[in-house]
Design an enzyme around this catalytic site. Structure first.
Site, short mmCIF file in Angstrom:
data_model
loop_
_atom_site.label_atom_id
_atom_site.label_comp_id
_atom_site.label_asym_id
_atom_site.label_seq_id
_atom_site.Cartn_x
_atom_site.Cartn_y
_atom_site.Cartn_z
N ARG A 227 -14.95 -39.08 -9.70
CA ARG A 227 -15.34 -38.90 -8.30
C ARG A 227 -16.79 -39.34 -8.15
O ARG A 227 -17.60 -39.18 -9.06
CB ARG A 227 -15.19 -37.43 -7.86
N HIS A 275 -11.45 -47.69 -5.45
CA HIS A 275 -10.61 -46.50 -5.68
C HIS A 275 -9.16 -46.90 -5.97
O HIS A 275 -8.22 -46.48 -5.30
CB HIS A 275 -10.68 -45.55 -4.47
#
Ligand code: NDP
Length: 312
Positions: A227, A275
């Site tokens: 993250r 991502h």
């Protein structure tokens, strides 16, 4: 008959409808799949994603569980309207994707592939460019959960010297497992390639900062598919500019999509991927959802229940 609300982005419905229909049938569950805006008072289970249309669970008074399609739960775990049990996704497809992304980028760094891609210029640069064997390369994986653990074991299987770090002490074949603050310092100090597969929690925020980046061997490579909040961006940019960090391949960011003007895009020592490290795969994820519904209905312990106090 149970009512299962599909509350992910509508673009994902064509892939999930057949997958969920098949998986629910195979699990022996008599269920009807519905889309928002179905009457919330009729819904038994919510198949949820942070990008979906349902973020206020107040009206879902009958719902027995919220079943997240994502592995990460930071965007829902503190939702004050969520009173139902929350399960996250641990999916074989997600795991394989993460293993392949991490292994690919670790090998890219290990073999110095970027150097050769940018030197196709007629000059024979053999001297000093033979890569070490994996057994002479130290890789550290922060986070030894479903995804990090699989990555660590795959890298160990390729022969790398693998050290893993987690909150609680683990035992993984072929992996030196560390935990705690001292364990983190020891892990970072040997990380020629550092892989961060931690969740986003208050404890992991800015884990890689000026002080911890300085613990890495000079020229270390960072791979972050965990993250964005794990890294203090200004500290990383400074460490890249100073040569302390050799390269960073980043898949996740504090703001996504990463804004076009963000310095990462133009930085010569940063690779941005959007991502894509690991995606939930409808066929395998639908089986996890169906199995969890079966477990809730049977009064059994559900899979991958999120511990709200831990935040992951
Ligand atoms: P898990 O919950 O299975 O594992 C998390 C790991 O992190 C565990 O080993 C846990 O320790 C460790 N951990 C958590 N907090 C701390 C802490 N404060 N200090 C040290 N270790 C800590 O998660 P997954 O492996 O399934 O997923 C990891 C993350 O990967 C997700 O949360 C998500 O952010 C990210 N992800 C990214 C994707 C992408 O496409 N880029 C796709 C999917 C996930 P312990 O074992 O002791 O509990």
């Amino acid at each position: 008959m149970l009512t299962v609300l599909f509350a992910d982005r509508i673009e994902n419905w064509p892939a999930y409808e057949p997958a969920l229909t098949t998986a629910l049938a195979e699990a022996g569950i008599d269920a009807k799949l519905v889309l928002p805006p179905a009457d919330p008072a009729t819904v038994d289970y919510i198949v949820y994603s942070p990008r979906g249309p349902v973020q206020d669970f107040t009206a879902y008074t009958r719902a027995k569980a919220v079943l997240n399609l994502w592995a990460g739960v930071e965007r829902v775990v503190g939702n004050p309207t969520l009173t139902q049990p929350l399960c996250r996704m641990v999916d074989e497809g997600l795991e394989r994707g993460m293993v392949e992304w991490v292994t690919g980028h670790a090998l890219r760094a290990h073999l110095n592939i970027d150097f050769f891609l940018s030197h196709q210029d007629g000059v024979w640069r053999q001297e000093g460019n033979v890569p070490p064997l994996a057994r002479d390369r130290s890789v550290v994986v922060l986070g030894l959960g479903a995804l990090g653990g699989a990555c660590a074991q795959t890298l160990a299987g390729l022969g790398f010297q693998v050290t893993g770090w987690s909150r609680t002490q683990k035992t993984l074949p072929g992996v030196t497992c560390l935990s705690g603050a001292e364990g983190l310092r020891a892990a970072l100090s040997r990380a020629e390639i550092l892989v961060t597969v931690l969740p986003n929690t208050p404890e992991t925020t800015d884990l890689l900062n000026t002080e911890t980046l300085a613990l890495l061997p000079k020229g270390a490579v960072i791979l972050n598919p965990g993250r964005g909040n794990l890294i203090d961006d200004d500290a990383l940019l400074a460490a890249l500019d100073a040569g302390q960090i050799g390269h960073a391949t980043l898949d996740v960011f504090r703001v996504e999509p990463l804004p076009p003007e963000h310095p990462y895009w133009a930085h010569p020592k940063v690779t941005v991927t959007p991502h894509i490290a690991a995606e939930t795969r409808p066929a395998s994820a639908a089986r996890v959802i169906a199995e969890n519904i079966r477990r809730f209905e049977a009064g059994e312990v559900p899979l991958h229940l999120v511990d709200r106090s831990r935040g992951y």
